[in-house]
Design a protein around this motif. Structure first.
Motif, PDB file in Angstrom:
ATOM      1  N   LYS A  36      -9.343  -6.940   4.160  1.00  0.00           N
ATOM      2  CA  LYS A  36      -9.701  -5.818   5.020  1.00  0.00           C
ATOM      3  C   LYS A  36     -10.360  -6.281   6.315  1.00  0.00           C
ATOM      4  O   LYS A  36     -10.124  -5.731   7.387  1.00  0.00           O
TER       5      LYS A  36
ATOM      6  N   ARG B 123      -4.844   4.088   1.914  1.00  0.00           N
ATOM      7  CA  ARG B 123      -4.814   2.960   0.982  1.00  0.00           C
ATOM      8  C   ARG B 123      -5.091   1.641   1.699  1.00  0.00           C
ATOM      9  O   ARG B 123      -5.793   0.772   1.177  1.00  0.00           O
TER      10      ARG B 123
ATOM     11  N   TRP C  93      -5.945  13.854   2.652  1.00  0.00           N
ATOM     12  CA  TRP C  93      -6.874  12.877   3.237  1.00  0.00           C
ATOM     13  C   TRP C  93      -7.532  13.495   4.476  1.00  0.00           C
ATOM     14  O   TRP C  93      -7.237  13.130   5.610  1.00  0.00           O
TER      15      TRP C  93
ATOM     16  N   ASP D 148      -1.307  -3.801  -3.913  1.00  0.00           N
ATOM     17  CA  ASP D 148      -0.576  -3.950  -5.164  1.00  0.00           C
ATOM     18  C   ASP D 148       0.344  -5.161  -5.024  1.00  0.00           C
ATOM     19  O   ASP D 148       1.359  -5.105  -4.329  1.00  0.00           O
TER      20      ASP D 148
ATOM     21  N   PHE E 160       0.833  -1.203   0.000  1.00  0.00           N
ATOM     22  CA  PHE E 160       0.000   0.000   0.000  1.00  0.00           C
ATOM     23  C   PHE E 160       0.872   1.259   0.000  1.00  0.00           C
ATOM     24  O   PHE E 160       0.475   2.307   0.510  1.00  0.00           O
TER      25      PHE E 160
ATOM     26  N   SER F  14       3.169   7.864  -6.788  1.00  0.00           N
ATOM     27  CA  SER F  14       1.737   8.130  -6.821  1.00  0.00           C
ATOM     28  C   SER F  14       1.470   9.612  -6.589  1.00  0.00           C
ATOM     29  O   SER F  14       2.275  10.317  -6.000  1.00  0.00           O
TER      30      SER F  14
ATOM     31  N   THR G 269      -8.847   1.523   2.247  1.00  0.00           N
ATOM     32  CA  THR G 269      -9.818   1.626   1.162  1.00  0.00           C
ATOM     33  C   THR G 269      -9.439   0.932  -0.144  1.00  0.00           C
ATOM     34  O   THR G 269     -10.312   0.741  -0.996  1.00  0.00           O
ATOM     35  N   GLN G 270      -8.178   0.581  -0.344  1.00  0.00           N
ATOM     36  CA  GLN G 270      -7.768   0.090  -1.651  1.00  0.00           C
ATOM     37  C   GLN G 270      -7.239  -1.345  -1.582  1.00  0.00           C
ATOM     38  O   GLN G 270      -6.810  -1.816  -0.531  1.00  0.00           O
ATOM     39  N   ALA G 271      -7.265  -2.001  -2.730  1.00  0.00           N
ATOM     40  CA  ALA G 271      -6.706  -3.345  -2.829  1.00  0.00           C
ATOM     41  C   ALA G 271      -5.182  -3.267  -2.824  1.00  0.00           C
ATOM     42  O   ALA G 271      -4.606  -2.274  -3.278  1.00  0.00           O
TER      43      ALA G 271
END
Length: 523
Positions: free
Chosen positions: A253, A228, A316, A235, A217, A311, A231-233
């Protein structure tokens, strides 16, 4: 590799002689000691602010008792402890081997059976730790060591005592490392409880780091990394197919969707080892001394990646409450350009350390090749110039100065030593080592983040990563970007003739640095 004791350090704790320093963290210091039988041990002490908390002592005693029940396979054995001593201390097995963080940093990502054996070894350690009713809470590459005969996981067993204290009495620290924290770790105090599933999530992040050199992340700041995670998958690019499914499950999660440590180990052992299906073989420990470990775990330790973060920067605001603990204040003053020295101002003199400099650790044979000299510098065994490649100047810090400056690389003011703390470094000034001055970062209103002199204590302002660039300097030496996970990359402003620290978004950093050998540390 141990460092010299500092003035005021104890020479003895209980039955143990103190012979050197191994590292320092937000919760205390770790020393190299020797028991009555001459056996080397690692002794972890607690900072005074925690000692004063009577509830902490009770939690510390309880957690140590539990940690002593963990079988010492794939973990550093808990040998002794005295919660009632001033200061309280914990004695654990001294593991003479490099960390996973150091291996990836120095030798690159792991592949094949080496990667698989790390995954199995850490899962085995978690099986033992969880079986004794203990949660690690700060599993990360710096706490995974290569020892004779296999993997050893360290710094487990007392995090819960620190975490309870941090959550109820402090607002500037969390126990753990943001890049390896499970989503539930960012809940408020009265949110979801931390369970062994948090360690499983950290296992997944550690395996991704071992396989790719970055965390799953990785982002440009601790707050963005946390978002990340929430909320995110992950990498998983670069993780071998044989491990993708189990790592993905570990990084779920929802903690209830993650396998237990025992299930994790079964999944790994049931799969074929990469490279032919034979049993995993643990790689031999590298022929370098044990790195300066992260000491008593606890302070937020931001180490998101071993490759540059590309990135886009984000704000946030929604995380302000959960991540307020990530914000602290820097120290020091701004960096300014130092004119070239005139003749007679020790110009051209070969830099030498003052007689009062602390003793250097044993560094082995004198390095001969450029590669050997660079490796010795990165291990903290050599003095170095820190060369700003784009302007042909070097960092400098004088004894009485309130500024880190840029000069011509001559004299004591230009000498530094890199002090390894897992994947991060302290950058210590060698002008007068007794003054204990390192490079740090401070936010200056209306100016931005600047490099400053700071106390040599591991904080978010003083920890830097060295990110290898693809370029070399004018002498063909490898160059690095110097990155602080909370503030950004160190860069040179030609307009202001000063250094600054900032994130770079999608662009590569404007400035790179090389290291010029200036001999062994003073004896």
């Amino acid at each position: 590799m141990s460092m010299p004791l500092r003035p005021g350090d104890l020479a003895r704790l209980g039955r143990y002689d103190i012979v050197g320093r191994l590292g320092e963290g937000g919760m205390g210091s770790v020393f190299l000691g020797r028991g009555p039988d001459g056996r080397p041990v690692a002794i972890k002490t607690v900072r005074p602010e925690y000692v004063a908390d009577t509830e902490f002592r009770a939690r510390f005693r309880s957690e140590v008792n539990r940690a002593q029940q963990v079988p010492p396979f794939s973990t550093a054995e808990v040998i002794d402890a005295d919660p009632d001593h001033e200061p309280p201390y914990l004695v654990v097995e001294y593991v003479d081997g490099p960390s996973l963080a150091a291996e990836v940093r120095d030798r690159g990502r792991l592949t094949g059976s080496a990667l698989h054996s790390v995954a199995v070894g850490v899962a085995t350690a978690l099986t033992a730790i969880h079986g004794a009713g203990v949660i690690h809470r700060d599993l990360k590459p710096g706490n995974v060591l290569f020892a004779r005969g296999g993997i050893k996981v360290i710094d487990f067993g007392i995090a819960r005592a620190f975490e309870a204290t941090s959550q109820h009495t402090r607002t500037d620290q969390m126990v753990g490392t943001v890049a390896y924290m499970a989503p539930e770790r960012f809940d408020p105090v009265d949110g979801r409880p931390v369970t062994p599933a948090a360690d499983i999530f950290a296992w997944g992040a550690v395996v991704v780091y071992a396989a790719t050199g970055r965390t799953p992340f990785a982002a440009e700041s601790a707050a963005a990394t946390a978002m990340r995670i929430l909320t995110q998958a992950p990498d998983l690019t670069g993780v071998p197919d044989s491990l993708v499914d189990v790592v993905e499950r570990a990084l779920a999660k929802d903690p209830v969707e993650r396998p237990t440590a025992r299930e994790l180990l079964d999944l790994l052992l049931a799969s074929s080892a990469p490279g032919g299906g034979s049993s995993p073989v643990v790689p031999a420990a590298a022929s370098v001394a044990v790195p300066a470990a992260d000491a008593v775990s606890g302070s937020v330790h931001y180490s998101d990646a071993a490759v540059p973060v590309r990135s886009k920067r984000r704000s946030w605001i929604a995380l302000s409450a959960a991540l307020g603990v990530l914000i602290a204040t820097g120290v020091g003053a701004a960096v300014r350009f130092l004119p070239v020295q005139s003749a007679g101002d020790d110009a051209g003199a070969q830099p030498t350390a003052p007689a009062s400099a602390p003793s250097a650790p044993a560094a082995g044979p004198e390095p001969v090749t450029p590669e050997e000299r660079l490796a010795a510098i990165l291990r903290g065994n050599r003095q170095t110039l820190i060369h700003v490649s784009e302007i042909d100047r070097d960092l400098a810090l004088e004894s009485s100065s309130t500024e880190v400056v840029v000069g011509d690389g001559t004299g004591q003011r230009s000498l530094f030593a890199l002090e390894s703390l897992g994947v991060d470094y302290l950058i210590r000034s060698m002008y007068d080592p007794a003054e204990d001055r390192c490079v740090g970062v401070k936010i200056i209103p209306d100016v931005g983040s600047q490099l400053v002199p700071a106390e040599c204590t591991a904080t978010k302002a003083t920890l830097f990563e060295l990110v290898r660039s693809e370029q070399t300097d004018d002498q063909g030496r490898p160059t690095y970007w110097i990155y602080n996970d909370s503030y950004g990359y160190v860069q040179w402003s030609d307009d202001d003739k000063s250094l600054f620290v900032d994130e770079v978004g999608d662009n590569p950093p404007a400035s790179s640095f090389s290291f010029v050998d200036r001999g062994p540390l003073p004896s």
